[in-house]
Motif scaffolding. Structure first.
Motif, PDB file in Angstrom:
ATOM      1  N   ASP A 156       0.630  -1.542  -0.235  1.00 45.11           N
ATOM      2  CA  ASP A 156       0.143  -0.101   0.254  1.00 45.11           C
ATOM      3  C   ASP A 156       0.942   0.588  -0.109  1.00 45.11           C
ATOM      4  OD1 ASP A 156      -2.305  -1.202  -0.092  1.00 45.11           O
ATOM      5  OD2 ASP A 156      -2.950  -2.337   1.800  1.00 45.11           O
ATOM      6  N   ALA A 157       2.136   1.759   0.331  1.00 54.66           N
ATOM      7  CA  ALA A 157       3.281   1.862   0.253  1.00 54.66           C
ATOM      8  C   ALA A 157       4.717   1.858   0.229  1.00 54.66           C
ATOM      9  CB  ALA A 157       2.583   3.271   1.495  1.00 54.66           C
ATOM     10  N   TYR A 514      -1.387  10.466   0.013  1.00 57.98           N
ATOM     11  CA  TYR A 514      -1.439   8.808   0.072  1.00 57.98           C
ATOM     12  C   TYR A 514      -2.137   8.856  -0.969  1.00 57.98           C
ATOM     13  CZ  TYR A 514       0.881   8.196   4.886  1.00 57.98           C
ATOM     14  OH  TYR A 514       1.548   8.534   5.566  1.00 57.98           O
ATOM     15  N   THR A 544      -5.519  -1.262   4.273  1.00 55.74           N
ATOM     16  CA  THR A 544      -4.414   0.056   3.935  1.00 55.74           C
ATOM     17  C   THR A 544      -5.168   1.052   4.956  1.00 55.74           C
ATOM     18  OG1 THR A 544      -5.772  -0.745   1.301  1.00 55.74           O
ATOM     19  CG2 THR A 544      -4.460   1.843   1.791  1.00 55.74           C
ATOM     20  N   TRP A 548      -1.131   2.651   6.464  1.00 50.73           N
ATOM     21  CA  TRP A 548      -0.891   4.510   6.307  1.00 50.73           C
ATOM     22  C   TRP A 548      -0.552   5.267   7.716  1.00 50.73           C
ATOM     23  CZ3 TRP A 548      -4.653   5.853   1.464  1.00 50.73           C
ATOM     24  CH2 TRP A 548      -4.297   5.444   0.124  1.00 50.73           C
ATOM     25  N   ASN A 552       2.883   7.290   9.666  1.00 50.34           N
ATOM     26  CA  ASN A 552       1.879   8.421  10.182  1.00 50.34           C
ATOM     27  C   ASN A 552       2.036   8.519  11.179  1.00 50.34           C
ATOM     28  OD1 ASN A 552       1.557  10.756   8.921  1.00 50.34           O
ATOM     29  ND2 ASN A 552      -0.516  11.365  10.469  1.00 50.34           N
ATOM     30  N   VAL A 625       3.224   7.789  -3.279  1.00 50.24           N
ATOM     31  CA  VAL A 625       2.924   8.607  -1.755  1.00 50.24           C
ATOM     32  C   VAL A 625       3.703   9.973  -2.186  1.00 50.24           C
ATOM     33  CG1 VAL A 625       2.557   7.033   0.021  1.00 50.24           C
ATOM     34  CG2 VAL A 625       5.124   7.751  -0.332  1.00 50.24           C
TER      35      VAL A 625
END
Length: 646
Positions: A156-157, A514, A544, A548, A552, A625
């Motif tokens: 997802d990142a 994102y 997800t 995220w 963060n 991102v």
């Protein structure tokens, strides 16, 4: 300097597994796939330089290249079949290969032919979840299911967990669900998987499922966070703790048996046949527990220890740990990317180094000696595993030392033996040992709940970038492997590397924006440093949200904050860039021209695929991102495990 270098020759082999692992890690984190032909050439060339006598730096580079190329070659050799898209309303017929039991559902591993869907003619393994109201078939049954299949999701990142990669290297083509199951043909087979299933159905105990059979997610969902907060969550993954207990019990039983056979012990020391029989029993336990990577590591280590005892050699050493590392790496280089492998080896490296290299002085009093040993063991294991715990799970248990000192002995002395005994007695209908173990578990759970409710029981820490993790690992292995001469250069270098890693973690920027690969879900950081999402929930991106949030620095599982767009468009402004996000149902033709001509808009993100030749430089595609300085970092989906041939 020359004296220091010459003093290292005895420890140079210890660096080999880490050099290979760094090479494999680089391969798995590349954005694009390297040329397979060059990797094959590099594989054999580097192997030659490793085997021949040449300069140490050249052999070190060869080990790194070998790890990189072996990971590439292995990836293309396994070639797990992949489905091109999610499928719903499908009928599949196949053979039940295995069954996994979790706290809330049952997952069936089905061997089926998907040649009409995938580009491979080989059979594929798919995992489908079934509800409790559906009858679970037996292993070996041929069944027909009606349901759906999902492609394993990618990361997802950047640097986040890539489930597609994990599934590819574990032979899993797809996951899904079954609305109904019809048994076409009953075909009970007799193998270790059937035995595991029979034990599960007979015991009906999640303690048996986790401590004997190796089902990782069988612990009740409400209990799992408590064990994580107390630092004893590792007892639910069969590894060195369990293998040590079982091997000790088996050796003691067989040693007593062979000691009673006079003619035998007059010719052969009783420990030798006892060790051999204990090893066979341990091999059986390895397969019974599901043969997870941490269990394999512990089994190989124990095998080396048994072999050393038989041959009269030093039983435990860092060199033996490195040998086990290399053996598992050759089996599957992707193991080095999995949390179980990293945590298991981090703990065992730290403990072996502590007791067989550092050798701290112990008090003479026996009681103080036991307490001091337990405390020091827990501290070192926690320190060596802490970076990997934070890197994968973002939470660090503060009272792990208390949890291990209080609860781990109870699992060792009471719960684990009772469960092992109960597995056998339950065959004859006597379930008291298992029931008693559950009573003790309830007591431990209350103690664990008290520890978990202490102030700041767990703290959320920032994401550890891969480059920072490399420096931290270099710091640990410098402390362990470098032999100092006069000055403790190993501790100086270790502190320096770890300090660089910590500095990178502290200064590494967090993303401000994102986006998933299909742009269905986006998020941005608001003025309170919290993420706001385009949707409060998304079935295609269920995990997800938490991923995220953790990147963060937020706690997973908290409520998803949604920001509603104005007229279907988000305008997200920061000091260095401005993003325009066009929602799913917003017509593009009314806004795309305006957004393209607006000089204040730096990036355009749309749910629909937009082709605007005059402003393609603004349009962002795929998953990515954006960092505070405006730099865009894309999430790669061009690797073999992402099905790039679709």
């Amino acid at each position: 300097m020359r004296e220091l270098w010459e003093n290292q020759f005895g420890n140079l082999f210890l660096w080999v597994p880490f050099l290979m692992a760094f090479g494999a890690g680089l391969y798995f984190n590349l954005g694009t796939e390297p040329n397979i032909i060059l990797c094959v050439i590099g594989f054999f060339t580097s192997l030659i330089f490793i085997l021949i006598k040449t300069f140490v730096p050249i052999r070190a580079v060869a080990c790194f290249v070998f790890g990189f190329c072996w990971a590439c070659v292995f990836t293309h050799c396994i070639n797990t079949p992949q489905i091109p898209r999610d499928l719903h309303g499908v009928n599949l017929t196949g053979i039940v290969e295995n069954i996994d039991y979790t706290a809330d559902k049952t997952r069936i591993y089905l061997k089926t032919n998907l040649s009409h869907i995938t580009d491979s003619a080989h059979d594929a393994i798919v995992r489908v979840s079934v509800n409790s109201n559906i009858r679970v078939p037996n292993i070996g049954d041929e069944i027909n299911i009606h349901g759906g299949l999902y492609r394993p999701a990618g990361a997802d990142a950047p640097e986040s967990f890539d489930y597609a990669r994990w599934a590819y290297f574990n032979g899993l083509t797809a996951t899904g669900y079954a609305n109904s199951i019809k048994i076409v043909h009953s075909n009970r087979i007799s193998d270790i998987t059937t035995l595991r299933d029979n034990i599960h159905r007979g015991a009906k105990s999640f303690l048996v499922d986790t401590l004997v059979l190796g089902y990782k997610n069988a612990v009740p969902d409400d209990d799992a966070p408590i064990w994580t907060a107390t630092g004893v969550g590792h007892v639910w993954s069969i590894s060195g703790f369990h293998i040590t207990l079982v091997s000790g019990w088996l050796f003691a039983i067989f040693y007593l048996i062979f000691r009673s056979i006079g003619p035998l012990v007059q010719r052969v020391p009783a420990r030798i046949p006892a060790l051999i029989c204990a090893w066979v029993g341990l091999l059986f336990y390895l397969f019974l527990s599901g043969s997870d990577v941490a269990t394999i590591r512990a089994f190989i280590m124990t095998s080396l220890v048994f072999l050393a005892f038989i041959c009269g050699r030093s039983a435990i050493s860092v060199r033996n740990v490195c040998l086990a590392f290399c053996m598992i790496f050759f089996m599957n280089p992707h193991f080095v990317m999995q949390p179980g492998f990293q945590l298991s080896f981090a703990a065992i490296f730290g403990l072996v180094w502590l007791w067989y290299d550092a050798r701290p002085k112990l008090p003479h009093n026996k009681i103080l000696k036991v307490i001091y040993t337990a405390v020091l063991t827990s501290i070192v294991a926690t320190v060596f595993t802490a970076p990997f715990v934070v890197m994968h799970f973002y939470d660090l248990p503060i009272y792990g030392l208390i949890g291990n000192l209080v609860l781990l002995p109870v699992f060792s002395i009471a719960i684990m033996p009772l469960i092992m005994i109960g597995v056998f007695t339950n065959i004859f209908g006597w379930a008291f040992p298992i029931d008693f173990a559950h009573d003790i578990y309830s007591f431990c759970l209350n103690v664990g709940r008290w520890i978990a409710n202490l102030p700041a029981a767990t703290i959320t820490l920032p994401h550890i970038p891969n480059v920072a993790m490399v420096f931290i690992i270099l710091g640990f292995i410098s402390v362990m492997f470098i032999r100092p001469v006069r000055i403790k250069i190993n501790y100086i270098l270790g502190g320096l590397f770890i300090g660089i890693g910590v500095a990178i973690i502290v200064t590494y920027p967090r993303p401000m924006f994102y986006a998933t690969y299909d742009h269905e879900l986006v998020a941005f950081v608001n003025a309170d440093n919290k993420l706001e999402f385009s949707k409060s929930r998304a079935s295609n991106h269920y995990f997800t949200f938490d991923t995220w949030k953790q990147l963060n620095g937020e706690n997973a599982g908290t409520k998803n904050i949604r920001r509603k767009p104005v007229d279907g468009i988000w305008i997200y402004e920061t000091e260095n860039f401005t993003v325009a996000y066009i929602q799913k149902y917003m017509p593009l033709q009314n806004n795309i021209v305006h957004l393209c001509n607006d000089e204040n808009i730096d990036y355009i993100v749309s749910y629909f695929n937009v082709n605007a030749p005059k402003c393609n430089h603004k349009i962002l595609r795929g998953g990515f991102v954006i960092y505070p300085n405006g730099r865009v970092n894309y999430v790669s989906r061009l690797r073999p495990w992402h099905n790039p041939r679709e």
